[in-house]
Design a protein around this motif. Structure first.
Motif, PDB file in Angstrom:
ATOM      1  N   ILE A 174       0.832  -1.210   0.000  1.00  0.00           N
ATOM      2  CA  ILE A 174       0.000   0.000   0.000  1.00  0.00           C
ATOM      3  C   ILE A 174       0.862   1.254   0.000  1.00  0.00           C
ATOM      4  CG2 ILE A 174      -1.659   1.319   1.383  1.00  0.00           C
ATOM      5  CD1 ILE A 174      -2.773  -1.512   2.226  1.00  0.00           C
ATOM      6  N   LEU A 175       1.891   1.291   0.835  1.00  0.00           N
ATOM      7  CA  LEU A 175       2.775   2.464   0.885  1.00  0.00           C
ATOM      8  C   LEU A 175       3.543   2.627  -0.431  1.00  0.00           C
ATOM      9  CD1 LEU A 175       3.979   2.116   4.557  1.00  0.00           C
ATOM     10  CD2 LEU A 175       2.573   3.974   3.630  1.00  0.00           C
ATOM     11  N   ALA A 176       3.957   1.528  -1.035  1.00  0.00           N
ATOM     12  CA  ALA A 176       4.642   1.604  -2.330  1.00  0.00           C
ATOM     13  C   ALA A 176       3.694   2.150  -3.398  1.00  0.00           C
ATOM     14  CB  ALA A 176       5.180   0.233  -2.733  1.00  0.00           C
ATOM     15  N   ALA A 177       2.427   1.760  -3.352  1.00  0.00           N
ATOM     16  CA  ALA A 177       1.444   2.271  -4.316  1.00  0.00           C
ATOM     17  C   ALA A 177       1.197   3.762  -4.100  1.00  0.00           C
ATOM     18  CB  ALA A 177       0.141   1.498  -4.203  1.00  0.00           C
ATOM     19  N   LEU A 178       1.159   4.190  -2.846  1.00  0.00           N
ATOM     20  CA  LEU A 178       1.000   5.613  -2.553  1.00  0.00           C
ATOM     21  C   LEU A 178       2.209   6.399  -3.058  1.00  0.00           C
ATOM     22  CD1 LEU A 178      -0.446   8.011  -1.305  1.00  0.00           C
ATOM     23  CD2 LEU A 178       0.489   7.319   0.928  1.00  0.00           C
ATOM     24  N   HIS A 179       3.399   5.866  -2.847  1.00  0.00           N
ATOM     25  CA  HIS A 179       4.608   6.526  -3.332  1.00  0.00           C
ATOM     26  C   HIS A 179       4.608   6.598  -4.860  1.00  0.00           C
ATOM     27  CE1 HIS A 179       8.960   6.746  -4.428  1.00  0.00           C
ATOM     28  NE2 HIS A 179       8.822   7.807  -3.662  1.00  0.00           N
ATOM     29  N   ALA A 180       4.177   5.529  -5.520  1.00  0.00           N
ATOM     30  CA  ALA A 180       4.092   5.533  -6.984  1.00  0.00           C
ATOM     31  C   ALA A 180       3.120   6.597  -7.465  1.00  0.00           C
ATOM     32  CB  ALA A 180       3.679   4.153  -7.493  1.00  0.00           C
ATOM     33  N   ARG A 181       2.014   6.757  -6.767  1.00  0.00           N
ATOM     34  CA  ARG A 181       1.033   7.779  -7.133  1.00  0.00           C
ATOM     35  C   ARG A 181       1.654   9.168  -7.002  1.00  0.00           C
ATOM     36  NH1 ARG A 181      -4.509   7.183  -7.139  1.00  0.00           N
ATOM     37  NH2 ARG A 181      -3.769   5.271  -8.060  1.00  0.00           N
ATOM     38  N   LEU A 182       2.423   9.401  -5.939  1.00  0.00           N
ATOM     39  CA  LEU A 182       3.084  10.695  -5.747  1.00  0.00           C
ATOM     40  C   LEU A 182       4.190  10.899  -6.783  1.00  0.00           C
ATOM     41  CD1 LEU A 182       3.380  10.704  -1.856  1.00  0.00           C
ATOM     42  CD2 LEU A 182       1.685  11.927  -3.254  1.00  0.00           C
ATOM     43  N   SER A 183       4.852   9.823  -7.171  1.00  0.00           N
ATOM     44  CA  SER A 183       5.945   9.912  -8.146  1.00  0.00           C
ATOM     45  C   SER A 183       5.459  10.321  -9.529  1.00  0.00           C
ATOM     46  CB  SER A 183       6.688   8.576  -8.240  1.00  0.00           C
ATOM     47  OG  SER A 183       7.316   8.284  -7.006  1.00  0.00           O
ATOM     48  N   ALA A 184       4.182  10.144  -9.805  1.00  0.00           N
ATOM     49  CA  ALA A 184       3.623  10.536 -11.097  1.00  0.00           C
ATOM     50  C   ALA A 184       3.391  12.047 -11.189  1.00  0.00           C
ATOM     51  CB  ALA A 184       2.308   9.802 -11.337  1.00  0.00           C
ATOM     52  N   LEU A 185       3.508  12.757 -10.074  1.00  0.00           N
ATOM     53  CA  LEU A 185       3.324  14.211 -10.060  1.00  0.00           C
ATOM     54  C   LEU A 185       4.596  14.901 -10.539  1.00  0.00           C
ATOM     55  CD1 LEU A 185       1.498  14.523  -6.618  1.00  0.00           C
ATOM     56  CD2 LEU A 185       0.479  14.556  -8.908  1.00  0.00           C
ATOM     57  N   PRO A 186       4.500  16.166 -10.969  1.00  0.00           N
ATOM     58  CA  PRO A 186       5.691  16.897 -11.430  1.00  0.00           C
ATOM     59  C   PRO A 186       6.750  17.104 -10.341  1.00  0.00           C
ATOM     60  CG  PRO A 186       3.693  18.025 -12.119  1.00  0.00           C
ATOM     61  CD  PRO A 186       3.274  16.923 -11.201  1.00  0.00           C
ATOM     62  N   ALA A 187       6.342  17.166  -9.080  1.00  0.00           N
ATOM     63  CA  ALA A 187       7.298  17.353  -7.985  1.00  0.00           C
ATOM     64  C   ALA A 187       8.140  16.095  -7.796  1.00  0.00           C
ATOM     65  CB  ALA A 187       6.551  17.667  -6.684  1.00  0.00           C
ATOM     66  N   THR A 188       9.309  16.245  -7.201  1.00  0.00           N
ATOM     67  CA  THR A 188      10.145  15.097  -6.862  1.00  0.00           C
ATOM     68  C   THR A 188       9.531  14.408  -5.650  1.00  0.00           C
ATOM     69  OG1 THR A 188      12.124  16.190  -7.688  1.00  0.00           O
ATOM     70  CG2 THR A 188      12.454  14.396  -6.116  1.00  0.00           C
ATOM     71  N   ALA A 189       9.346  13.091  -5.718  1.00  0.00           N
ATOM     72  CA  ALA A 189       8.754  12.325  -4.625  1.00  0.00           C
ATOM     73  C   ALA A 189       9.786  11.345  -4.076  1.00  0.00           C
ATOM     74  CB  ALA A 189       7.514  11.586  -5.100  1.00  0.00           C
ATOM     75  N   LEU A 190      10.054  11.462  -2.798  1.00  0.00           N
ATOM     76  CA  LEU A 190      10.986  10.575  -2.104  1.00  0.00           C
ATOM     77  C   LEU A 190      10.211   9.791  -1.055  1.00  0.00           C
ATOM     78  CD1 LEU A 190      13.841  13.181  -1.454  1.00  0.00           C
ATOM     79  CD2 LEU A 190      13.659  11.572  -3.365  1.00  0.00           C
ATOM     80  N   ARG A 191      10.820   8.745  -0.540  1.00  0.00           N
ATOM     81  CA  ARG A 191      10.188   7.991   0.537  1.00  0.00           C
ATOM     82  C   ARG A 191      11.201   7.779   1.646  1.00  0.00           C
ATOM     83  NH1 ARG A 191       7.651   1.973   0.534  1.00  0.00           N
ATOM     84  NH2 ARG A 191       7.121   1.968   2.737  1.00  0.00           N
ATOM     85  N   GLY A 192      10.880   8.300   2.817  1.00  0.00           N
ATOM     86  CA  GLY A 192      11.711   8.080   4.000  1.00  0.00           C
ATOM     87  C   GLY A 192      13.080   8.731   3.947  1.00  0.00           C
ATOM     88  N   GLU A 193      13.275   9.702   3.086  1.00  0.00           N
ATOM     89  CA  GLU A 193      14.570  10.362   2.935  1.00  0.00           C
ATOM     90  C   GLU A 193      14.631  11.625   3.779  1.00  0.00           C
ATOM     91  OE1 GLU A 193      17.097   9.185   1.037  1.00  0.00           O
ATOM     92  OE2 GLU A 193      15.896   7.478   0.378  1.00  0.00           O
ATOM     93  N   VAL A 194      15.853  12.141   3.993  1.00  0.00           N
ATOM     94  CA  VAL A 194      16.023  13.420   4.669  1.00  0.00           C
ATOM     95  C   VAL A 194      15.839  14.537   3.638  1.00  0.00           C
ATOM     96  CG1 VAL A 194      17.565  12.490   6.439  1.00  0.00           C
ATOM     97  CG2 VAL A 194      18.528  13.442   4.343  1.00  0.00           C
ATOM     98  N   LEU A 195      15.518  15.714   4.119  1.00  0.00           N
ATOM     99  CA  LEU A 195      15.347  16.863   3.239  1.00  0.00           C
ATOM    100  C   LEU A 195      16.670  17.157   2.544  1.00  0.00           C
ATOM    101  CD1 LEU A 195      13.398  19.151   2.366  1.00  0.00           C
ATOM    102  CD2 LEU A 195      14.345  20.500   4.231  1.00  0.00           C
ATOM    103  N   PRO A 196      16.695  17.133   1.211  1.00  0.00           N
ATOM    104  CA  PRO A 196      17.950  17.407   0.498  1.00  0.00           C
ATOM    105  C   PRO A 196      18.344  18.878   0.618  1.00  0.00           C
ATOM    106  CG  PRO A 196      16.155  17.083  -1.050  1.00  0.00           C
ATOM    107  CD  PRO A 196      15.595  16.833   0.309  1.00  0.00           C
TER     108      PRO A 196
END
Length: 140
Positions: A8-30
Motif C-alpha cells: 500500500i505504501l509503495a502504491a502511494l509513493h508511486a502515485r506521488l511519483s507521477a506528479l511533477p514534484a520530486t517524490a521521495l520515501r523516508g529520505e532526509v530533506l535534500p
C-alpha cells in the motif's frame, strides 16, 4: 483481499511519483529543493486495529505523512499548486487500485522556514489516512 502495508505504501509513493514534484520515501530533506517542489512520504503509524474474528481480520486506519516543500519567490502559489496536485492524485483513485478500502488526506498546516543564505522554504505535513484490512498484523 487483504494487502500488506508495504504494498500500500509503495502504491502511494508511486502515485506521488507521477506528479511533477520530486517524490521521495523516508529520505532526509535534500540541500536543494527542486523548482517543482518536493514530496517526502513518511510511512507513519498503523495504529491499533479493530479486529473481527470470523474470518479473522485486522482493520487499520494507518496514518502516513507526506512532507510537502517548496522554495523561492513564488512559494505561496507553488505550495498551493503542489498540495492541490496531491489532493487530485489521491481523489483520482481513493482505493489505490483496490489495495485500500479508502485513502483520505487531511488539511496541511503550512509554515515558512527561513534558510540562511537561501530563499525561504514553505513546508507542511499532509496527514494521509489509509484504511485497509489484513489477516496478519505482522505480515500486513
Amino acid at each position: 483481499m487483504p494487502m500488506s502495508r508495504e504494498t500500500i505504501l509503495a502504491a502511494l509513493h508511486a502515485r506521488l511519483s507521477a506528479l511533477p514534484a520530486t517524490a521521495l520515501r523516508g529520505e532526509v530533506l535534500p540541500e536543494r529543493v527542486p523548482v517543482e517542489g518536493l514530496l517526502i512520504l513518511r510511512d507513519g503509524e498503523p495504529g491499533e486495529p479493530e479486529v473481527t474474528m470470523s474470518p479473522l481480520a485486522y482493520h487499520y486506519q494507518h496514518r502516513a505523512e507526506i512532507e510537502a516543500v517548496v522554495q523561492g519567490a513564488g512559494r505561496d502559489a507553488a505550495f498551493d499548486t503542489l498540495t492541490a496536485s496531491v489532493g487530485k492524485a489521491l481523489a483520482a483513485d481513493r482505493t489505490l487500485g483496490g489495495l485500500c478500502d479508502w485513502v483520505e488526506a487531511e488539511a496541511p498546516r503550512p509554515v515558512d522556514l527561513p534558510v540562511e543564505g537561501a530563499a525561504t522554504l514553505k513546508a507542511a505535513v499532509i496527514p494521509v489516512v489509509l484504511h485497509y484490512s489484513t489477516d496478519d498484523p505482522l505480515g500486513g
